[in-house]
Design a protein around this motif. Structure first.
Motif, PDB file in Angstrom:
ATOM      1  N   GLY A  63       1.538  -4.415  -5.957  1.00 21.15           N
ATOM      2  CA  GLY A  63       1.869  -5.808  -6.155  1.00 21.15           C
ATOM      3  C   GLY A  63       0.645  -6.678  -5.931  1.00 21.15           C
ATOM      4  O   GLY A  63      -0.429  -6.202  -5.540  1.00 21.15           O
ATOM      5  N   ASP A 106       2.838 -10.481   6.520  1.00 20.97           N
ATOM      6  CA  ASP A 106       3.997 -10.432   5.641  1.00 20.97           C
ATOM      7  C   ASP A 106       5.016 -11.469   6.129  1.00 20.97           C
ATOM      8  O   ASP A 106       5.326 -11.512   7.318  1.00 20.97           O
ATOM      9  N   TYR A 118      -0.930   0.392   1.591  1.00 23.55           N
ATOM     10  CA  TYR A 118      -0.278   1.063   0.463  1.00 23.55           C
ATOM     11  C   TYR A 118      -1.027   2.338   0.081  1.00 23.55           C
ATOM     12  O   TYR A 118      -0.416   3.354  -0.252  1.00 23.55           O
ATOM     13  N   THR A 146       8.292  -7.315   2.905  1.00 22.54           N
ATOM     14  CA  THR A 146       8.668  -7.674   1.543  1.00 22.54           C
ATOM     15  C   THR A 146       8.328  -6.612   0.509  1.00 22.54           C
ATOM     16  O   THR A 146       8.945  -6.572  -0.561  1.00 22.54           O
ATOM     17  N   ARG A 147       7.372  -5.766   0.781  1.00 24.72           N
ATOM     18  CA  ARG A 147       6.936  -4.762  -0.195  1.00 24.72           C
ATOM     19  C   ARG A 147       7.592  -3.403   0.035  1.00 24.72           C
ATOM     20  O   ARG A 147       7.145  -2.399  -0.509  1.00 24.72           O
ATOM     21  N   ARG A 206       8.465  -1.093  -3.028  1.00 23.75           N
ATOM     22  CA  ARG A 206       7.283  -0.497  -3.664  1.00 23.75           C
ATOM     23  C   ARG A 206       6.744   0.647  -2.803  1.00 23.75           C
ATOM     24  O   ARG A 206       6.365   1.711  -3.320  1.00 23.75           O
TER      25      ARG A 206
END
Length: 338
Positions: free
Chosen positions: A60, A149, A174, A191-192, A195
Protein backbone atom coordinates in the motif's frame (compact mmCIF):
# COMPACT_ATOMS: atom_id res chain seq x y z
CA UNK A 1 -8.52 -15.30 2.90
CA UNK A 2 -7.79 -16.97 -0.45
CA UNK A 3 -4.51 -18.84 -0.92
CA UNK A 4 -2.80 -19.50 -4.23
CA UNK A 5 -1.51 -23.08 -4.79
CA UNK A 6 2.26 -23.40 -4.70
CA UNK A 7 2.39 -24.51 -8.35
CA UNK A 8 0.48 -21.41 -9.40
CA UNK A 9 2.77 -19.24 -7.33
CA UNK A 10 5.84 -20.61 -9.03
CA UNK A 11 4.28 -20.27 -12.47
CA UNK A 12 3.46 -16.62 -11.85
CA UNK A 13 6.94 -15.65 -10.66
CA UNK A 14 8.10 -14.19 -13.98
CA UNK A 15 4.85 -12.32 -14.58
CA UNK A 16 4.65 -10.78 -11.12
CA UNK A 17 8.33 -10.05 -10.57
CA UNK A 18 7.86 -6.58 -12.02
CA UNK A 19 4.64 -5.73 -10.18
CA UNK A 20 4.21 -3.39 -7.22
CA UNK A 21 5.23 -4.27 -3.69
CA UNK A 22 8.37 -6.12 -2.77
CA UNK A 23 9.60 -8.24 -5.67
CA UNK A 24 12.47 -10.52 -6.49
CA UNK A 25 15.49 -8.43 -7.57
CA UNK A 26 15.93 -8.18 -11.35
CA UNK A 27 19.61 -9.08 -11.11
CA UNK A 28 20.62 -12.28 -9.31
CA UNK A 29 23.98 -13.82 -8.64
CA UNK A 30 24.66 -17.42 -9.74
CA UNK A 31 24.27 -18.47 -6.10
CA UNK A 32 20.87 -16.76 -5.86
CA UNK A 33 19.73 -18.38 -9.10
CA UNK A 34 20.83 -21.79 -7.87
CA UNK A 35 19.08 -21.24 -4.55
CA UNK A 36 15.85 -20.22 -6.28
CA UNK A 37 15.92 -23.48 -8.23
CA UNK A 38 16.12 -25.59 -5.08
CA UNK A 39 13.13 -27.04 -3.31
CA UNK A 40 12.36 -25.70 0.19
CA UNK A 41 13.75 -28.89 1.72
CA UNK A 42 17.12 -28.20 0.11
CA UNK A 43 17.41 -24.63 1.40
CA UNK A 44 18.47 -23.41 4.78
CA UNK A 45 16.38 -20.85 6.60
CA UNK A 46 19.07 -18.25 5.88
CA UNK A 47 18.90 -18.80 2.12
CA UNK A 48 15.82 -16.59 1.72
CA UNK A 49 17.65 -13.23 1.81
CA UNK A 50 15.74 -10.94 -0.55
CA UNK A 51 13.38 -13.68 -1.78
CA UNK A 52 9.79 -12.46 -1.58
CA UNK A 53 6.48 -14.26 -1.72
CA UNK A 54 4.93 -14.28 -5.17
CA UNK A 55 1.24 -13.41 -5.15
CA UNK A 56 1.42 -11.09 -2.16
CA UNK A 57 -0.26 -7.70 -2.57
CA UNK A 58 1.68 -4.46 -2.36
CA UNK A 59 2.18 -2.91 1.05
CA UNK A 60 0.00 0.00 0.00
CA UNK A 61 1.04 3.66 -0.12
CA UNK A 62 3.75 4.76 2.26
CA UNK A 63 2.60 6.67 5.34
CA UNK A 64 2.65 10.40 4.69
CA UNK A 65 3.70 11.65 8.14
CA UNK A 66 7.21 10.25 8.66
CA UNK A 67 10.08 11.16 10.99
CA UNK A 68 13.73 10.66 10.05
CA UNK A 69 15.91 8.74 12.55
CA UNK A 70 19.17 6.79 12.63
CA UNK A 71 19.14 3.13 13.64
CA UNK A 72 21.73 2.72 16.40
CA UNK A 73 21.04 -0.90 17.37
CA UNK A 74 19.09 -3.95 16.23
CA UNK A 75 17.78 -5.76 19.30
CA UNK A 76 16.23 -8.53 17.20
CA UNK A 77 14.28 -8.85 13.98
CA UNK A 78 11.34 -6.74 15.11
CA UNK A 79 12.87 -4.33 17.63
CA UNK A 80 15.40 -1.55 17.01
CA UNK A 81 16.87 1.43 18.80
CA UNK A 82 16.88 4.80 17.07
CA UNK A 83 18.33 8.27 17.52
CA UNK A 84 16.53 11.46 16.49
CA UNK A 85 18.21 14.46 14.92
CA UNK A 86 18.27 16.24 18.30
CA UNK A 87 20.25 13.39 19.86
CA UNK A 88 17.47 11.79 21.90
CA UNK A 89 16.98 8.03 21.60
CA UNK A 90 14.07 5.61 21.70
CA UNK A 91 13.21 1.96 21.19
CA UNK A 92 10.90 0.98 18.33
CA UNK A 93 8.85 -2.20 18.13
CA UNK A 94 7.87 -2.75 14.49
CA UNK A 95 4.10 -2.66 14.28
CA UNK A 96 2.20 -5.61 12.82
CA UNK A 97 5.02 -8.17 12.83
CA UNK A 98 6.53 -10.76 15.14
CA UNK A 99 9.86 -12.46 14.40
CA UNK A 100 10.93 -15.62 16.25
CA UNK A 101 12.77 -15.14 19.54
CA UNK A 102 16.54 -15.50 19.79
CA UNK A 103 17.00 -14.84 23.51
CA UNK A 104 13.94 -16.72 24.78
CA UNK A 105 12.00 -19.89 24.05
CA UNK A 106 9.70 -19.88 21.02
CA UNK A 107 6.17 -21.21 21.18
CA UNK A 108 5.52 -23.00 17.87
CA UNK A 109 1.77 -22.64 18.50
CA UNK A 110 2.14 -18.94 17.61
CA UNK A 111 3.30 -19.87 14.09
CA UNK A 112 0.65 -21.64 12.04
CA UNK A 113 1.57 -25.16 10.95
CA UNK A 114 4.88 -25.43 12.81
CA UNK A 115 4.93 -28.56 15.01
CA UNK A 116 4.90 -28.05 18.80
CA UNK A 117 8.10 -30.00 19.25
CA UNK A 118 11.66 -29.32 20.36
CA UNK A 119 12.70 -29.48 16.70
CA UNK A 120 10.07 -26.90 15.78
CA UNK A 121 11.19 -24.58 18.58
CA UNK A 122 14.87 -24.93 17.65
CA UNK A 123 14.12 -24.32 13.99
CA UNK A 124 12.29 -21.13 14.94
CA UNK A 125 15.29 -19.97 16.95
CA UNK A 126 17.43 -20.34 13.82
CA UNK A 127 14.84 -18.36 11.88
CA UNK A 128 14.96 -15.70 14.59
CA UNK A 129 18.72 -15.36 14.17
CA UNK A 130 18.20 -15.02 10.42
CA UNK A 131 15.59 -12.30 10.97
CA UNK A 132 17.96 -10.41 13.28
CA UNK A 133 20.74 -10.60 10.72
CA UNK A 134 18.33 -9.49 7.99
CA UNK A 135 17.39 -6.44 10.06
CA UNK A 136 21.03 -5.67 10.82
CA UNK A 137 21.93 -5.88 7.15
CA UNK A 138 19.24 -3.45 6.05
CA UNK A 139 18.80 -1.14 9.05
CA UNK A 140 21.81 -0.93 11.37
CA UNK A 141 23.55 2.42 11.04
CA UNK A 142 21.11 3.57 8.36
CA UNK A 143 19.02 6.73 8.26
CA UNK A 144 15.41 5.57 7.99
CA UNK A 145 11.94 6.98 8.60
CA UNK A 146 9.38 5.90 11.17
CA UNK A 147 5.62 6.41 10.98
CA UNK A 148 2.62 5.53 13.11
CA UNK A 149 -0.57 3.66 12.30
CA UNK A 150 -3.80 5.55 13.14
CA UNK A 151 -5.40 2.37 14.51
CA UNK A 152 -2.51 1.49 16.84
CA UNK A 153 -1.43 3.01 20.13
CA UNK A 154 1.84 4.90 19.81
CA UNK A 155 3.48 2.95 22.64
CA UNK A 156 3.16 -0.65 23.73
CA UNK A 157 4.75 -2.92 26.30
CA UNK A 158 7.90 -1.60 27.97
CA UNK A 159 7.00 1.88 26.68
CA UNK A 160 8.36 1.06 23.23
CA UNK A 161 7.19 3.02 20.18
CA UNK A 162 4.97 1.00 17.84
CA UNK A 163 5.84 2.13 14.35
CA UNK A 164 6.42 1.35 10.70
CA UNK A 165 9.98 1.65 9.40
CA UNK A 166 10.50 3.01 5.90
CA UNK A 167 13.87 2.37 4.26
CA UNK A 168 14.72 2.77 0.57
CA UNK A 169 11.10 3.86 -0.01
CA UNK A 170 9.82 0.49 1.16
CA UNK A 171 7.95 -0.59 4.27
CA UNK A 172 10.40 -2.79 6.14
CA UNK A 173 7.70 -4.27 8.41
CA UNK A 174 5.94 -5.63 5.34
CA UNK A 175 9.19 -6.88 3.85
CA UNK A 176 9.80 -9.00 6.95
CA UNK A 177 6.45 -10.71 6.37
CA UNK A 178 6.67 -11.22 2.61
CA UNK A 179 10.20 -12.72 2.87
CA UNK A 180 9.09 -15.11 5.60
CA UNK A 181 11.17 -13.52 8.34
CA UNK A 182 8.11 -12.67 10.45
CA UNK A 183 4.53 -13.68 11.10
CA UNK A 184 1.77 -11.11 11.30
CA UNK A 185 1.18 -9.92 14.86
CA UNK A 186 -2.59 -9.58 14.57
CA UNK A 187 -3.35 -9.50 18.29
CA UNK A 188 -3.41 -5.69 17.97
CA UNK A 189 -5.29 -3.64 15.34
CA UNK A 190 -3.51 -1.90 12.47
CA UNK A 191 -4.88 -0.60 9.21
CA UNK A 192 -2.75 -2.72 6.88
CA UNK A 193 -3.59 -6.03 8.58
CA UNK A 194 -5.40 -7.56 5.58
CA UNK A 195 -2.47 -6.86 3.25
CA UNK A 196 -0.03 -8.28 5.79
CA UNK A 197 -2.11 -11.42 6.34
CA UNK A 198 -2.30 -12.08 2.59
CA UNK A 199 1.47 -11.62 2.32
CA UNK A 200 1.99 -14.04 5.21
CA UNK A 201 -0.23 -16.60 3.51
CA UNK A 202 1.81 -16.35 0.30
CA UNK A 203 5.10 -16.69 2.21
CA UNK A 204 3.76 -19.70 4.09
CA UNK A 205 2.54 -21.38 0.89
CA UNK A 206 6.00 -20.87 -0.65
CA UNK A 207 7.75 -22.09 2.53
CA UNK A 208 9.91 -18.99 2.79
CA UNK A 209 12.03 -18.25 5.84
CA UNK A 210 10.53 -19.37 9.13
CA UNK A 211 7.76 -21.26 7.32
CA UNK A 212 10.28 -23.92 6.33
CA UNK A 213 10.02 -24.91 10.01
CA UNK A 214 6.68 -26.56 9.16
CA UNK A 215 9.00 -29.48 8.41
CA UNK A 216 11.95 -28.71 10.74
CA UNK A 217 13.82 -31.90 9.90
CA UNK A 218 14.22 -30.70 6.29
CA UNK A 219 16.06 -27.52 7.31
CA UNK A 220 19.83 -27.89 7.20
CA UNK A 221 21.34 -25.61 9.84
CA UNK A 222 24.72 -27.30 9.95
CA UNK A 223 27.78 -25.08 9.65
CA UNK A 224 31.17 -26.46 8.58
CA UNK A 225 33.92 -25.77 11.10
CA UNK A 226 36.87 -27.41 9.36
CA UNK A 227 39.31 -25.08 7.63
CA UNK A 228 39.64 -25.43 3.87
CA UNK A 229 43.38 -24.68 4.06
CA UNK A 230 43.98 -26.64 7.29
CA UNK A 231 45.71 -23.51 8.54
CA UNK A 232 45.26 -24.27 12.22
CA UNK A 233 43.28 -21.08 12.85
CA UNK A 234 40.41 -21.54 15.32
CA UNK A 235 37.89 -19.37 17.13
CA UNK A 236 39.06 -19.69 20.72
CA UNK A 237 36.51 -17.38 22.31
CA UNK A 238 33.45 -15.26 21.58
CA UNK A 239 32.13 -12.41 23.72
CA UNK A 240 29.12 -11.08 21.80
CA UNK A 241 27.17 -9.50 24.67
CA UNK A 242 29.08 -6.51 26.02
CA UNK A 243 28.23 -5.13 29.43
CA UNK A 244 25.46 -2.53 29.19
CA UNK A 245 24.51 -1.18 25.77
CA UNK A 246 26.62 -3.00 23.16
CA UNK A 247 26.78 0.12 20.99
CA UNK A 248 28.18 2.16 23.85
CA UNK A 249 30.74 -0.48 24.86
CA UNK A 250 32.14 -1.67 21.54
CA UNK A 251 35.36 -3.07 22.99
CA UNK A 252 33.30 -5.16 25.40
CA UNK A 253 32.43 -7.18 22.30
CA UNK A 254 35.21 -9.31 20.79
CA UNK A 255 36.30 -12.57 19.16
CA UNK A 256 39.49 -14.45 20.06
CA UNK A 257 41.41 -16.32 17.35
CA UNK A 258 44.19 -18.80 18.02
CA UNK A 259 46.79 -20.62 15.93
CA UNK A 260 46.72 -24.26 16.94
CA UNK A 261 48.87 -25.38 14.03
CA UNK A 262 52.61 -25.98 13.85
CA UNK A 263 53.47 -23.10 11.50
CA UNK A 264 52.95 -19.34 11.53
CA UNK A 265 49.79 -18.09 9.77
CA UNK A 266 50.03 -14.95 7.65
CA UNK A 267 46.67 -13.20 8.06
CA UNK A 268 47.57 -10.30 5.78
CA UNK A 269 44.53 -9.46 3.67
CA UNK A 270 42.34 -12.03 5.45
CA UNK A 271 38.81 -10.90 6.28
CA UNK A 272 36.37 -11.55 9.12
CA UNK A 273 32.62 -11.14 8.50
CA UNK A 274 29.43 -11.64 10.48
CA UNK A 275 26.11 -13.00 9.26
CA UNK A 276 24.99 -9.53 8.18
CA UNK A 277 28.05 -8.92 5.98
CA UNK A 278 30.05 -6.51 8.16
CA UNK A 279 33.73 -6.91 7.23
CA UNK A 280 37.09 -6.48 8.94
CA UNK A 281 40.37 -6.88 7.00
CA UNK A 282 43.67 -7.74 8.63
CA UNK A 283 46.64 -5.62 7.56
CA UNK A 284 50.22 -6.89 7.53
CA UNK A 285 50.01 -9.44 10.32
CA UNK A 286 51.07 -12.99 11.22
CA UNK A 287 50.07 -15.28 14.08
CA UNK A 288 52.74 -17.60 15.46
CA UNK A 289 51.99 -21.17 16.60
CA UNK A 290 50.23 -21.15 19.99
CA UNK A 291 49.51 -17.40 19.83
CA UNK A 292 46.13 -15.75 20.27
CA UNK A 293 44.79 -12.45 18.98
CA UNK A 294 41.66 -10.67 20.19
CA UNK A 295 39.65 -8.74 17.61
CA UNK A 296 37.72 -5.98 19.38
CA UNK A 297 34.72 -4.38 17.67
CA UNK A 298 35.64 -0.81 18.65
CA UNK A 299 38.71 1.37 18.14
CA UNK A 300 42.22 1.28 19.63
CA UNK A 301 45.88 0.83 18.82
CA UNK A 302 46.71 -2.50 17.17
CA UNK A 303 49.28 -4.74 18.86
CA UNK A 304 50.43 -8.29 18.29
CA UNK A 305 47.78 -9.60 20.67
CA UNK A 306 45.02 -7.04 20.05
CA UNK A 307 43.35 -5.86 16.86
CA UNK A 308 40.56 -3.29 16.52
CA UNK A 309 37.73 -3.43 13.98
CA UNK A 310 36.95 0.30 14.21
CA UNK A 311 33.24 -0.33 13.72
CA UNK A 312 30.73 2.42 14.46
CA UNK A 313 28.23 0.02 16.06
CA UNK A 314 27.95 -3.46 17.52
CA UNK A 315 28.74 -6.29 15.10
CA UNK A 316 28.05 -9.62 16.78
CA UNK A 317 24.43 -10.60 17.39
CA UNK A 318 23.89 -11.46 21.06
CA UNK A 319 21.36 -14.16 20.19
CA UNK A 320 23.62 -15.98 17.72
CA UNK A 321 25.66 -15.23 14.63
CA UNK A 322 28.20 -16.72 12.21
CA UNK A 323 31.90 -15.82 12.14
CA UNK A 324 33.46 -16.36 8.71
CA UNK A 325 37.17 -15.97 7.95
CA UNK A 326 38.40 -15.81 4.35
CA UNK A 327 41.96 -15.70 3.12
CA UNK A 328 43.30 -12.95 0.84
CA UNK A 329 42.00 -14.83 -2.18
CA UNK A 330 38.45 -15.01 -0.80
CA UNK A 331 38.51 -18.72 0.12
CA UNK A 332 36.64 -19.61 3.32
CA UNK A 333 39.22 -20.73 5.86
CA UNK A 334 37.07 -20.91 8.97
CA UNK A 335 33.37 -20.67 9.75
CA UNK A 336 31.92 -20.84 13.23
CA UNK A 337 28.35 -20.30 14.42
CA UNK A 338 27.29 -19.71 17.99
Amino acid sequence: MRRLPLVALLALTVVLAGCGGFTVPAEQTPTERATAAQSPAERTVADTEGETAVGAPSAGPLPEDRTRVTVTAVVDGDTIRVRYGNGTEDTVRLVGVDTPEVNAENDPAEFEGIPPTAAGSECLRGAGIDASNFAKRHLLGETVEIAFDPATERRGYYDRLLAYVVVDDRLFNYRLVTTGHARVYDESPFTRKDRFLEAESAAREARLGLWQCVDPDSVDRSTPTATASESGLVVAGIHADAEGNDNENLNGEYVVFANRGDDPISLSGWTVTDGAGHRYTFGDYALAPGERVTLYTGSGSDTQRERYWGASGAVWNNGGDTITVRDAGGTVVLERSY
